[in-house]
Design a protein around this motif. Structure first.
Motif, PDB file in Angstrom:
ATOM      1  N   LYS A  88       0.822  -1.202   0.000  1.00  0.00           N
ATOM      2  CA  LYS A  88       0.000   0.000   0.000  1.00  0.00           C
ATOM      3  C   LYS A  88       0.861   1.260   0.000  1.00  0.00           C
ATOM      4  O   LYS A  88       0.533   2.253  -0.675  1.00  0.00           O
ATOM      5  N   LEU A  89       1.956   1.250   0.743  1.00  0.00           N
ATOM      6  CA  LEU A  89       2.836   2.424   0.774  1.00  0.00           C
ATOM      7  C   LEU A  89       3.551   2.603  -0.559  1.00  0.00           C
ATOM      8  O   LEU A  89       3.715   3.730  -1.043  1.00  0.00           O
ATOM      9  N   VAL A 110       1.492   4.448  -2.943  1.00  0.00           N
ATOM     10  CA  VAL A 110       1.526   5.896  -2.719  1.00  0.00           C
ATOM     11  C   VAL A 110       2.803   6.497  -3.297  1.00  0.00           C
ATOM     12  O   VAL A 110       2.783   7.492  -4.028  1.00  0.00           O
ATOM     13  N   ASP A 129      -5.521   0.360   4.824  1.00  0.00           N
ATOM     14  CA  ASP A 129      -6.250   1.000   3.723  1.00  0.00           C
ATOM     15  C   ASP A 129      -6.526   2.476   4.036  1.00  0.00           C
ATOM     16  O   ASP A 129      -6.352   3.360   3.179  1.00  0.00           O
ATOM     17  N   GLN A 171      -3.323   4.559   3.789  1.00  0.00           N
ATOM     18  CA  GLN A 171      -2.976   4.928   2.419  1.00  0.00           C
ATOM     19  C   GLN A 171      -3.733   6.188   1.990  1.00  0.00           C
ATOM     20  O   GLN A 171      -3.140   7.131   1.443  1.00  0.00           O
ATOM     21  N   ASN A 193      -2.047  10.013   1.397  1.00  0.00           N
ATOM     22  CA  ASN A 193      -2.258  10.739   0.135  1.00  0.00           C
ATOM     23  C   ASN A 193      -2.807  12.141   0.394  1.00  0.00           C
ATOM     24  O   ASN A 193      -2.402  13.112  -0.260  1.00  0.00           O
TER      25      ASN A 193
END
Length: 263
Positions: free
Chosen positions: A31-32, A35, A89, A92, A96
């Motif tokens: 997930k990172l 980003v 989740d 993330q 952002n």
């Protein structure tokens, strides 16, 4: 023929605390990376911390925190959820949003050479904050005391720091007066508000200043006010030093204390 080369992936360091599932660190890295891969700026470092609270009475026991170094500018996000996957989740999305705020501030500052943002940022999503552990008043102690030189900033620069680092409050030194000041979001309206240890001139349009200022208290008196008021922190002028201090609730149920030193 020109060969396009992708930027090397930034290592995402993941630390865990508590009974975090073995799959969670890899999920957080994925997930990172999603980003980071979208960023044009160099990412000098990226860290994630996953914490699983053991207390089953906590409604959101899974906590995820990320800090990235975006070309020398730290950006932080922290969330809590019912499961670790949900927390990652949310992390993330929140990261952002923090990065978008940093970019908005930089672009506006470069174009207009001013600190007032082009738009007022949206509310920070307190519903995903980690829950504070319930401790009796007699059990609470100051378990962390941070002392350091405060950054000299305008009010809007302090707001930018508050948003970029996902803080509940930010303690700084006002550039116009030299007084310790704190910026935070008003719990009722969601608007930013400044309180100062001294007189703060109206040099930051759109940022209301608390007229009463910071009360002169001892740490014990600040703790009593913190417990009675139900607020996440109390900004006060130390009765002994005359300097602006912050006593705040930690998520472990104890107190943290921030005191400034001379620069």
């Amino acid at each position: 023929m020109t060969r396009l080369q992708s930027r090397p992936a930034t290592d995402v360091l993941v630390a865990t605390r508590g009974e975090v599932s073995p799959a969670a660190p890899d999920y957080a890295r994925t997930k990172l990376h999603a980003v980071l891969e979208r960023l044009d700026e160099p990412v000098l470092a990226a860290r994630v911390k996953l914490t699983q609270e053991a207390n089953h009475a906590v409604a959101r026991p899974s906590i995820a925190q990320a800090v990235i170094d975006l070309n020398g500018r730290p950006v932080r996000a922290q969330v809590a959820a019912t499961t670790m996957q949900e927390a990652v989740d949310l992390l993330q999305d929140r990261l952002n949003a923090r990065i978008a705020r940093v970019r908005t501030h930089r672009k506006h500052h470069h174009r207009h050479h001013a600190e007032t943002p082009a738009v007022v940022p949206a509310p920070t999503g307190q519903e995903h904050r980690p829950q504070r552990r319930a401790l009796g008043v007699e059990e609470r102690r100051v378990v962390r005391h941070k002392t350091y030189s405060l950054a000299r900033q305008t009010g809007w620069s302090a707001v930018f720091e508050l948003e970029a680092m996902d803080y509940d409050f930010h303690l700084y030194t006002d550039t116009a007066t030299g007084h310790e000041s704190v910026v935070h979001r008003d719990a009722a309206t969601g608007e930013y508000r400044i309180t100062s240890a001294g007189t703060t001139p109206d040099t930051d349009p759109g940022l209301p200043v608390t007229a009463a200022g910071a009360p002169a208290l001892t740490v014990a008196e600040a703790a009593a006010r913190l417990d009675l008021g139900g607020l996440p922190f109390v900004f006060f002028t130390d009765a002994a030093t005359g300097r602006g201090n912050v006593l705040y609730h930690r998520y472990d149920g104890h107190y943290g204390l921030i005191t400034p030193v001379d620069q």
